[in-house]
Write a protein that holds these residues in place. Structure first.
Motif, short mmCIF file in Angstrom:
data_model
loop_
_atom_site.label_atom_id
_atom_site.label_comp_id
_atom_site.label_asym_id
_atom_site.label_seq_id
_atom_site.Cartn_x
_atom_site.Cartn_y
_atom_site.Cartn_z
N PRO A 1 1.34 -1.16 0.24
CA PRO A 1 -0.20 0.32 -0.02
C PRO A 1 0.58 1.28 -0.02
O PRO A 1 1.89 1.22 0.30
CB PRO A 1 -1.11 0.38 1.64
CG PRO A 1 -0.48 -1.34 1.88
CD PRO A 1 0.14 -1.94 1.05
N HIS A 2 0.41 2.14 -0.96
CA HIS A 2 1.05 3.88 -0.77
C HIS A 2 0.27 4.32 0.92
O HIS A 2 -0.46 4.63 1.11
CB HIS A 2 0.31 4.74 -1.96
CG HIS A 2 0.72 5.81 -1.27
ND1 HIS A 2 1.62 6.38 -1.96
CD2 HIS A 2 -0.65 6.94 -1.55
CE1 HIS A 2 1.27 7.84 -1.72
NE2 HIS A 2 -0.13 7.82 -1.92
N LYS A 3 2.01 4.92 1.27
CA LYS A 3 1.94 5.86 2.04
C LYS A 3 2.76 7.01 2.04
O LYS A 3 4.07 6.49 1.39
CB LYS A 3 1.42 5.00 3.64
CG LYS A 3 0.01 4.41 3.99
CD LYS A 3 -0.81 5.65 3.72
CE LYS A 3 -2.51 5.15 4.02
NZ LYS A 3 -2.61 5.91 3.98
N PHE A 4 3.37 7.84 2.37
CA PHE A 4 4.13 8.99 3.00
C PHE A 4 4.75 8.71 3.64
O PHE A 4 4.59 8.52 4.87
CB PHE A 4 3.44 10.09 2.46
CG PHE A 4 3.11 10.84 1.30
CD1 PHE A 4 4.38 11.03 -0.22
CD2 PHE A 4 1.84 10.83 0.57
CE1 PHE A 4 3.66 11.27 -2.08
CE2 PHE A 4 1.39 11.93 -0.79
CZ PHE A 4 2.76 11.70 -1.46
N LEU A 5 6.58 8.19 3.23
CA LEU A 5 7.26 7.85 4.47
C LEU A 5 8.69 8.82 4.16
O LEU A 5 8.59 9.34 2.69
CB LEU A 5 7.89 7.13 4.44
CG LEU A 5 6.93 5.81 4.43
CD1 LEU A 5 7.90 4.52 4.36
CD2 LEU A 5 6.08 5.61 5.65
N ARG A 6 8.85 10.12 5.59
CA ARG A 6 10.03 11.25 5.47
C ARG A 6 11.41 9.57 6.49
O ARG A 6 11.32 9.09 7.78
CB ARG A 6 9.76 11.61 6.43
CG ARG A 6 10.52 13.07 6.44
CD ARG A 6 10.10 14.61 7.78
NE ARG A 6 8.71 13.68 9.03
CZ ARG A 6 9.78 13.79 9.88
NH1 ARG A 6 11.05 14.20 9.85
NH2 ARG A 6 8.53 13.94 10.70
N ARG A 7 12.13 9.70 5.68
CA ARG A 7 13.65 9.85 5.55
C ARG A 7 13.93 10.82 6.71
O ARG A 7 14.31 11.52 7.00
CB ARG A 7 14.25 9.63 4.72
CG ARG A 7 15.59 8.85 5.17
CD ARG A 7 16.71 8.57 3.94
NE ARG A 7 16.42 9.06 2.58
CZ ARG A 7 17.13 8.64 1.50
NH1 ARG A 7 17.44 7.43 1.35
NH2 ARG A 7 17.54 10.36 0.72
#
Length: 827
Positions: free
Chosen positions: A677-683
């Motif tokens: 699934p698509h979700k935005f992740l911040r490194r």
């Protein structure tokens, strides 16, 4: 005519058109008319090769038909060609090829080469396959009949084909850096999000659907499920960017102006036999033959796949669902006339023509009309004058002038007076009959060495635009598996999963395409124009009449169809307010047309407004395809989500779709076999934000060995993530080093694929850790929830973005069975 063949060329004009008009030679069997319009035959050998390519070989009796525009108009009598017979000599089926050695004559003349992988066909699926292999560090040879020079302007003059790339395909193209270039070239969304139902392109509109108004929820469903969106772009533009990228990629070699003629074996390797294309005109020039010894072959050579033929792979499904004449014409003037009425598809209904018109590029004036015809009384063979009459009816114009040359060979220009009273002109570029089929190859691979992709593996009705998209996804599924075997010594059994995973998807796609075609017929059916009724008007004619008086029979059937379509003239007087006829309408006939035509138009309008007709977006089919993999859950039990074996499930015949009508929305899932699934992740280390799928594609290639690798997401608090890393590293079956998961000392094999470890936490300001790359869930826990986890867990994702393994719970709950299974995925 024994021992001779009649070939139609235009002797006074080399480079003119080749005819499909028939030849008769001594032997058995009947072969169909080839579709060879707009094909240049500069030499006699090229003419012979064209007949060979279409399957017209010595020994066939081909039915006669009249010459027609778009084919040649002159007869030339020639002796049966030695080139043609030499091309067919020695062509053996795949089982024969395994047993028989190549002839000594050819073996001595053919140049020998070696390669890991040979790709036959340089269409979009073949070139994309090569790009993916290059990305994984695998060199390959791409074989194609063309000259290897991709001229975009020249390509745009060809008969347009696919034009829709769905969301999943755009995700795949984004992996190789093509999303932004394609997005820049495609028209604005406002120009192609509509389907319009009208009496002509500039005539009365009685229905329109905005597929992005979220009336069925599909638009927001897709927008929230991916970082990219679908694209409307002509296939030649896509091919241009693919070719450009392939030329810049390492390890891709194009062997152009060659075609595959046979496949042999040399021990465990394949021997792909190639001959020059077009075939040489004399024996002295026959030195261009090439034998390539390779480990694997990818057949991307289209619906008439030579590889599939040589391997004796049959097709299953339905042929002749519908018959159409596809007419490609240019009319840039329509861009100004259609301001405020742009669309991707226009469905035109009037007494002269019923057609679906694709606006490939309204600003550049690229149009393709699909006009149905009904065999056997109608053969789909049209003269240029007939095409111009249909184009005029489609545009909404009365032809006024003679057809004149348009300055380009094979094209001509005509003009007329449009319904708005202004003159308009258009250019007829090409036209051809075609049959709508839903066919799937009986098997996708042979001996784990030869693999079919794209149209070589499946052909669908165009309703939904699934063909090219399914082909790109075939290539994406196969490429990483080939690289895993050749670059990582992964078990070759992983290649068996290609058919297991992709063939059921093709079957569902074929069924959905058939369903979409049926939905497209609901609008004309609303006013009594039933497709079966129209077909029966021609199929019911006596066979003797069709055979003995073909011209009269065609005229009769055409008259019957015109009578059936005549009520559509009433729709042209459609009043959007039937209770208030125009004040200027004192003519009784006109008022009657309004009163009678309005209910008919309303019936068609209701079908459109209620979204019973064909949609543009298919969220569940686009992103929800699931593969048969196993799952490990928190309780320690292993639950199956599919067969998980290497045999293809029984698909049965393709028939009427059992899928429910209407738009099916995509429901993201964390189960194995599902797309991540698509979700935005911040490194954490640099603050960069990207989609979870983008992080997978970025880490799918190991930078150290330039080979495919898995991605292991560890989800939870930073403390639980560290616990996971420690537990995996302490296992006898697995090891962790520098943020990579690999096999441990008790693993069955030493060489394996690796997995990059990414920790995902919901903490706002987590501290970095050296054991893995750390990211923050920007959706505040939604990533964990959509994966089916309450607090913490782990998900192993394949290089193609599909979940291979999931564990819900703490690392302290891991048992030996789960660790063994996780290790087995990497072997």
């Amino acid at each position: 005519m024994r021992g001779r063949a009649l070939l139609l060329v235009r002797p006074d004009r080399l480079g003119g058109r080749v005819t499909g008009r028939m030849m008769k030679v001594r032997a058995k069997g009947t072969l169909p008319l080839p579709a060879m319009e707009n094909t240049r035959a500069r030499t006699r050998s090229q003419v012979l090769e064209l007949f060979h390519h279409e399957g017209i070989l010595p020994g066939g009796t081909i039915p006669r038909t009249r010459p027609h525009e778009g084919h040649a108009a002159a007869w030339v009598k020639r002796p049966a060609s030695p080139h043609m017979s030499s091309m067919t000599a020695g062509v053996r089926s795949w089982p024969q090829a395994q047993r028989a050695a190549p002839s000594s004559r050819r073996a001595s003349s053919a140049r020998r080469e070696t390669a890991d992988i040979v790709i036959v066909g340089a269409g979009p699926v073949g070139v994309y396959s090569a790009i993916l292999l290059s990305r994984f560090g695998l060199p390959c040879v791409v074989v194609d009949k063309g000259d290897g020079v991709y001229d975009l302007e020249k390509s745009m003059e060809m008969h347009p084909r696919a034009h829709v790339l769905n969301v999943r395909s755009m995700e795949l193209l984004d992996e190789v850096g093509l999303y932004e270039p394609l997005e820049k070239e495609m028209p604005p969304l406002d120009q192609w999000k509509y389907f319009r139902y009208t009496t002509s392109l500039i005539g009365t509109e009685f229905g329109v659907i905005d597929h992005c108004d979220d009336g069925d929820g599909a638009y927001s469903n897709l927008r929230g499920s991916s970082h990219v969106f679908a694209c409307h772009i002509a296939q030649p533009k896509l091919e241009y960017h693919l070719w450009k990228l392939a030329r810049q990629s390492q390890g891709i070699r194009f062997l152009t102006q060659h075609e595959m003629t046979d496949i042999g074996k040399d021990g465990d390797d394949l021997v792909v036999k190639l001959c020059p294309h077009p075939p040489p005109s004399d024996a002295a020039a026959a030195g261009g033959a090439v034998d390539i010894t390779c480990k694997y072959l990818i057949a991307a050579d289209g619906s008439r796949s030579k590889v599939r033929e040589v391997c004796n792979i049959g097709l299953e499904g339905k042929r002749g669902i519908e018959s159409f004449v596809s007419i490609h014409f240019k009319c840039p003037e329509l861009a100004g006339r259609l301001q405020g009425k742009f669309a991707m598809l226009y469905f035109v209904f009037n007494p002269k023509v019923i057609a679906c018109i694709v606006a490939h590029d309204i600003n550049q004036g690229e149009w393709v009309a699909q006009v149905p015809y009904f065999p056997p009384a109608q053969d789909g063979i049209l003269r240029a004058e007939e095409c111009h009459e249909l184009i005029a009816a489609i545009i909404g114009a009365q032809p006024t002038g003679d057809v004149r040359e348009g300055g380009e060979e094979g094209s001509n220009v005509s003009s007329g007076i449009a319904e708005d009273g202004r003159p308009i002109s258009w250019k007829l570029c090409s036209w051809r009959p075609w049959s709508m089929d839903a066919m799937i190859a009986s098997k996708y691979s042979v001996d784990g060495r030869i693999f079919l992709v794209g149209d070589a593996a499946h052909q669908f009705p165009p309703s939904g635009g699934f063909g090219l998209n399914c082909g790109l996804q075939d290539a994406h599924n196969l490429a990483w598996k080939l690289a895993a075997v050749l670059r990582c010594s992964k078990s070759a059994s992983v290649l068996d999963s290609y058919q297991v995973e992709r063939k059921p998807v093709a079957r569902d796609t074929a069924m959905l395409s058939i369903e979409n075609h049926a939905r497209g017929l609901l609008v004309p059916s609303a006013v009594g124009l039933d497709r079966d009724m129209l077909s029966s008007m021609t199929q019911g004619l006596p066979a003797s009449l069709l055979q003995s008086f073909s011209t009269s029979a065609k005229s009769l059937s055409q008259s019957l169809l015109q009578v059936a379509q005549s009520p559509l003239s009433l729709i042209q007087s459609f009043s959007k307010d039937p209770t208030s006829p125009p004040a200027s309408s004192h003519n009784l006939e006109k008022m009657l047309k309004i009163l009678l035509g309005t209910p008919m138009a309303r019936a068609m309008q209701r079908t459109v407004i209620e979204r019973k007709s064909i949609p543009l977006l298919f969220p569940e089919h686009d992103l929800g395809a699931k593969y048969p993999l196993n799952e490990v859950v928190r309780c320690g039990a292993t639950e199956s989500t599919g067969t998980g074996d290497s045999t293809s499930p029984s698909l049965g015949p393709i028939g009427k779709s059992s899928l429910p009508a209407g738009t099916r929305l995509y429901k993201p899932s964390g189960k194995p076999g599902s797309r991540l699934p698509h979700k935005f992740l911040r490194r954490v280390k640099d603050g960069r934000v990207a989609s979870s799928s983008s992080w997978v594609s970025e880490h799918a290639v190991s930078p150290s060995v330039h080979a495919p690798q898995f991605v292991l997401f560890l989800v939870g608090s930073t403390k639980s993530i560290q616990c996971w890393v420690d537990s995996l590293g302490a296992s006898d079956f697995l090891s962790v080093n520098l943020g990579k998961l690999a096999l441990g000392k008790r693993a069955a094999v030493a060489s394996t694929m690796e997995a990059c470890i990414i920790g995902v936490t919901g903490e706002e300001s987590p501290s970095g850790m050296s054991a893995c790359e750390l990211m923050v869930d920007e959706s505040r826990g939604e990533f964990r929830e959509v994966l089916g986890m309450q607090q913490e867990g782990a998900v192993l994702v394949r290089p193609d973005g599909y979940i291979a393994w999931r564990f819900v719970g703490s690392a302290l709950d891991l048992k030996e069975a789960e660790l063994r299974y996780l290790a087995s995925v990497l072997t």
